[in-house]
Design a protein around this motif. Sequence first.
Motif, PDB file in Angstrom:
ATOM      1  N   ASN A 193      37.130  37.883  37.354  1.00  0.00           N
ATOM      2  CA  ASN A 193      37.625  39.117  37.956  1.00  0.00           C
ATOM      3  C   ASN A 193      36.467  39.935  38.507  1.00  0.00           C
ATOM      4  OD1 ASN A 193      40.328  38.593  37.300  1.00  0.00           O
ATOM      5  ND2 ASN A 193      40.049  39.405  35.240  1.00  0.00           N
ATOM      6  N   ALA A 194      36.766  40.733  39.528  1.00  0.00           N
ATOM      7  CA  ALA A 194      35.750  41.566  40.169  1.00  0.00           C
ATOM      8  C   ALA A 194      36.166  43.033  40.076  1.00  0.00           C
ATOM      9  CB  ALA A 194      35.573  41.167  41.632  1.00  0.00           C
ATOM     10  N   MET A 195      35.184  43.891  39.871  1.00  0.00           N
ATOM     11  CA  MET A 195      35.455  45.334  39.882  1.00  0.00           C
ATOM     12  C   MET A 195      34.779  45.933  41.113  1.00  0.00           C
ATOM     13  SD  MET A 195      33.047  46.458  36.677  1.00  0.00           S
ATOM     14  CE  MET A 195      31.330  45.981  36.565  1.00  0.00           C
ATOM     15  N   PRO A 219      44.985  39.053  43.119  1.00  0.00           N
ATOM     16  CA  PRO A 219      45.111  39.962  41.964  1.00  0.00           C
ATOM     17  C   PRO A 219      43.942  39.889  40.991  1.00  0.00           C
ATOM     18  CG  PRO A 219      46.354  37.975  41.547  1.00  0.00           C
ATOM     19  CD  PRO A 219      45.703  37.784  42.896  1.00  0.00           C
ATOM     20  N   PHE A 220      42.847  39.247  41.380  1.00  0.00           N
ATOM     21  CA  PHE A 220      41.702  39.084  40.478  1.00  0.00           C
ATOM     22  C   PHE A 220      40.641  40.143  40.770  1.00  0.00           C
ATOM     23  CE2 PHE A 220      43.570  34.888  41.307  1.00  0.00           C
ATOM     24  CZ  PHE A 220      44.041  34.603  40.036  1.00  0.00           C
ATOM     25  N   ALA A 221      41.066  41.407  40.809  1.00  0.00           N
ATOM     26  CA  ALA A 221      40.139  42.500  41.109  1.00  0.00           C
ATOM     27  C   ALA A 221      40.668  43.803  40.525  1.00  0.00           C
ATOM     28  CB  ALA A 221      39.947  42.637  42.619  1.00  0.00           C
ATOM     29  N   VAL A 222      39.727  44.709  40.264  1.00  0.00           N
ATOM     30  CA  VAL A 222      40.047  46.055  39.768  1.00  0.00           C
ATOM     31  C   VAL A 222      39.340  47.048  40.677  1.00  0.00           C
ATOM     32  CG1 VAL A 222      39.882  47.658  37.830  1.00  0.00           C
ATOM     33  CG2 VAL A 222      40.256  45.222  37.398  1.00  0.00           C
ATOM     34  N   GLU A 237      49.395  37.792  49.361  1.00  0.00           N
ATOM     35  CA  GLU A 237      48.456  38.151  48.304  1.00  0.00           C
ATOM     36  C   GLU A 237      48.193  36.960  47.381  1.00  0.00           C
ATOM     37  OE1 GLU A 237      48.737  40.809  44.279  1.00  0.00           O
ATOM     38  OE2 GLU A 237      49.483  41.754  46.109  1.00  0.00           O
ATOM     39  N   GLY A 238      46.921  36.807  46.983  1.00  0.00           N
ATOM     40  CA  GLY A 238      46.561  35.730  46.068  1.00  0.00           C
ATOM     41  C   GLY A 238      46.287  34.401  46.735  1.00  0.00           C
ATOM     42  N   THR A 239      46.212  34.357  48.078  1.00  0.00           N
ATOM     43  CA  THR A 239      45.925  33.102  48.777  1.00  0.00           C
ATOM     44  C   THR A 239      44.474  32.690  48.543  1.00  0.00           C
ATOM     45  OG1 THR A 239      47.523  33.705  50.490  1.00  0.00           O
ATOM     46  CG2 THR A 239      45.997  31.922  50.996  1.00  0.00           C
ATOM     47  N   PHE A 273      34.480  35.017  46.019  1.00  0.00           N
ATOM     48  CA  PHE A 273      35.697  34.806  46.807  1.00  0.00           C
ATOM     49  C   PHE A 273      36.428  33.493  46.509  1.00  0.00           C
ATOM     50  CE2 PHE A 273      33.260  37.696  49.622  1.00  0.00           C
ATOM     51  CZ  PHE A 273      34.214  38.683  49.795  1.00  0.00           C
ATOM     52  N   ARG A 274      35.919  32.658  45.631  1.00  0.00           N
ATOM     53  CA  ARG A 274      36.492  31.321  45.467  1.00  0.00           C
ATOM     54  C   ARG A 274      37.909  31.320  44.904  1.00  0.00           C
ATOM     55  NH1 ARG A 274      33.138  27.897  41.273  1.00  0.00           N
ATOM     56  NH2 ARG A 274      34.753  26.408  41.880  1.00  0.00           N
ATOM     57  N   GLY A 275      38.234  32.279  44.046  1.00  0.00           N
ATOM     58  CA  GLY A 275      39.580  32.336  43.494  1.00  0.00           C
ATOM     59  C   GLY A 275      39.774  31.341  42.357  1.00  0.00           C
TER      60      GLY A 275
END
Length: 304
Positions: free
Chosen positions: A30-32, A56-59, A135-137, A165-167
């Motif tokens: 996750n990234a902030m 959705p992997f961010a705050v 979202e989430g691609t 950015f890899r996801g």
Amino acid sequence: LISCYRKPKTKRAKRFLEKREPKLNENTKNAMLIKGGNANLTVTEVLKDIYAVKKPFAVLYKRKNITRPFEDQTSLEFFSKKSDCSLFLFGSHNKKRPNNLIIGRMFDYHVLDMIELGVEKFVALKDIKNSKCPEGTKPMLIFAGDVFDVNEEYRRLKSLLIDFFRGPTVPNIRLAGLEYVLHFTAVDGKIYMRSYKVLLKKSGCKIPRIELEEMGPSLDLVMRRTHLASDDLYKLSLKQPKGLKPKKKKNISHDALGTTYGRIHMQKQDLSKLQTRKMKGLKKRPAEKSAQNDGAAPKKSKSA
């Protein structure tokens, strides 16, 4: 934040601590995204667009935080523990360093390495009136420029961008799911970030014709300051647990094309005792048998 040194008293606290325990297969990073105390409108829009790409992997922290990551990293480490994020993007703006972005990553909740980038040109998602990816691609990452492989700072930046950015890691790939491209070009001391949507057109055969449509955001960046981890610490951060390392298989080798070869060990065989003739029509005649027995006379046939 629940202390890791205290025994959890509730099931919820126990689940919270189990989620943060080291795992053989770690969760998606996750990234902030943090806004500095003097961030302007451009930096704020950049953070919002990167958040839209990373979800959705961010705050996204909407409040301003007065901190200078290159001078004091304690606040970043605090936010990293609080939100369980190992990646960060910090945006700020001042007269000396206008439209400033700091991208970095953590190791064991401490800053591993970070690179400062200046935004020279920015085109937002909303400014490009084209269809967007859902979202989430998971994006496909393309890096152009020899400097990404020659210069150590650019090589580390490439690694950072891939991490950011890899996801999620996926077991299978679907052709229709390959619809988002992030392209990074390094030339003349600048880094150009472009994002495209992949359009699959009819081509008259099984393989579709590919077209790229610019989607946004679009950034022209220039590298400023860097804070890179030492070689020993960087090597330690790349260490994998023994459970993930593939076990070596004996007597198996691979060539340059990926073909697998196996070696079988067998005992020495006596080929003289090998039975090859099993059909009646291929059995040896009496004359052949007698020739083999050093010219011994053939057996007399019974009289009628």
